[in-house]
Design an enzyme around this catalytic site. Structure first.
Site, PDB file in Angstrom:
ATOM      1  N   SER A 160       0.832  -1.206   0.000  1.00 41.57           N
ATOM      2  CA  SER A 160       0.000   0.000   0.000  1.00 41.57           C
ATOM      3  C   SER A 160       0.863   1.250   0.000  1.00 41.57           C
ATOM      4  CB  SER A 160      -0.895   0.008   1.246  1.00 41.57           C
ATOM      5  OG  SER A 160      -1.487   1.277   1.428  1.00 41.57           O
ATOM      6  N   TYR A 173      -2.718  -1.738   9.726  1.00 39.78           N
ATOM      7  CA  TYR A 173      -2.729  -1.884   8.274  1.00 39.78           C
ATOM      8  C   TYR A 173      -1.343  -1.652   7.678  1.00 39.78           C
ATOM      9  CZ  TYR A 173      -4.064  -1.100   3.397  1.00 39.78           C
ATOM     10  OH  TYR A 173      -4.160  -1.163   2.026  1.00 39.78           O
TER      11      TYR A 173
END
Length: 271
Positions: A160, A173
């Protein structure tokens, strides 16, 4: 295209999609029920691949499968909680038993919670790691022997852009997505001839779910607007941008690239 999909001043030629590009190949995609996974599945199917749609949302999987088949593509779906070791392994075994091989494994399933660190329950943190990291381990371990035996395979894992542009509430995350980078590079070392392992690193992408998640009460989307100012390409990211990058990573042309990050975020970050 809608206005937000076009960069002012750009003049991009039409993208060409070849209907036999992945003919005869079996592509397994997790998180295929919506968003980037859905778009990627349809793109592979439009290029001749047999796509195995994997998710925990059966109603959405049925819709994606129906849409692929309506346009002449080939797709089957499997309900699977990829964070459950037994389910992940059995799913891979079923695909190999059914189709005799897996050419491409694209792992897009993930949790994306916003929880402040000081308030983060341990169980929630571990759940994010289980879905985002452990599942990647389970599926890779299960499929790698088959790819090694075949002498060909493409393992594509997802990190990400938050890895370099973290935001508040994303401790679990971002940690999980950092782990994916290290894991994939280790896989690349062990993959064997003809098998590559790479990382797709999406920037902020305008999927329906993410767009709603970042919508303010007044209807504005400040995070998207702010990030575009940091990008070299001045438009919002599309699921199609990620899907086309993944298809290149999965192609035979990419045979000399492994262990690498493909940052598809409009130049908001550099590596």
């Amino acid at each position: 295209m809608e206005s937000w999909e076009i960069e002012n001043g750009s003049n991009i030629p039409p993208i060409k999609v070849y209907p036999d590009k992945f003919e005869g190949q079996v592509v397994v995609i997790t998180g295929a029920g919506q968003g980037i996974g859905e778009v990627t599945s349809k793109l592979f199917a439009s290029q001749g691949a047999t796509v195995v749609l994997v998710d925990i949302q059966e109603d959405k999987l049925k819709c994606v499968q129906a849409e692929i088949e309506a346009t002449g593509g080939n797709a089957v779906y499997r309900l699977c909680n990829v964070a459950a070791e037994d389910q992940a392994t059995l799913m891979i075994d079923w695909v190999v038993a059914t189709f005799a091989k897996i050419d491409v494994l694209v792992q897009l399933a993930a949790l994306y919670p916003f929880i402040p660190l000081a308030e983060h329950p341990t169980a929630d943190f571990l759940n994010v790691m289980n879905v985002n990291v452990n599942a990647c381990f389970y599926l890779t371990r299960a499929v790698l022997p088959h790819m090694k035996k075949a002498g060909y395979g493409r393992l594509i894992n997802t990190s990400s852009g938050t890895l370099q542009l973290p935001d508040r509430g994303l401790s679990a995350y971002v940690t999980s997505k950092a782990a994916i980078v290290g894991f994939t590079r280790c896989v690349a070392v062990e993959a064997g001839p003809g098998v590559t392992a790479n990382i797709i690193l999406p920037g902020l992408t305008r999927t329906e779910a993410v767009w709603k998640l970042h919508e303010r009460p007044d209807g504005s989307h400040g995070l998207f607007e702010t990030l575009i100012q940091k990008q070299c390409v001045k438009r919002s990211g599309r699921p199609q941008d990620i899907a086309h990058t993944i298809c290149f990573m999965a192609s035979p042309e990419a045979q000399f690239i492994t262990g690498q990050i493909f940052d598809c975020g409009g130049g908001a970050t550099f590596h």
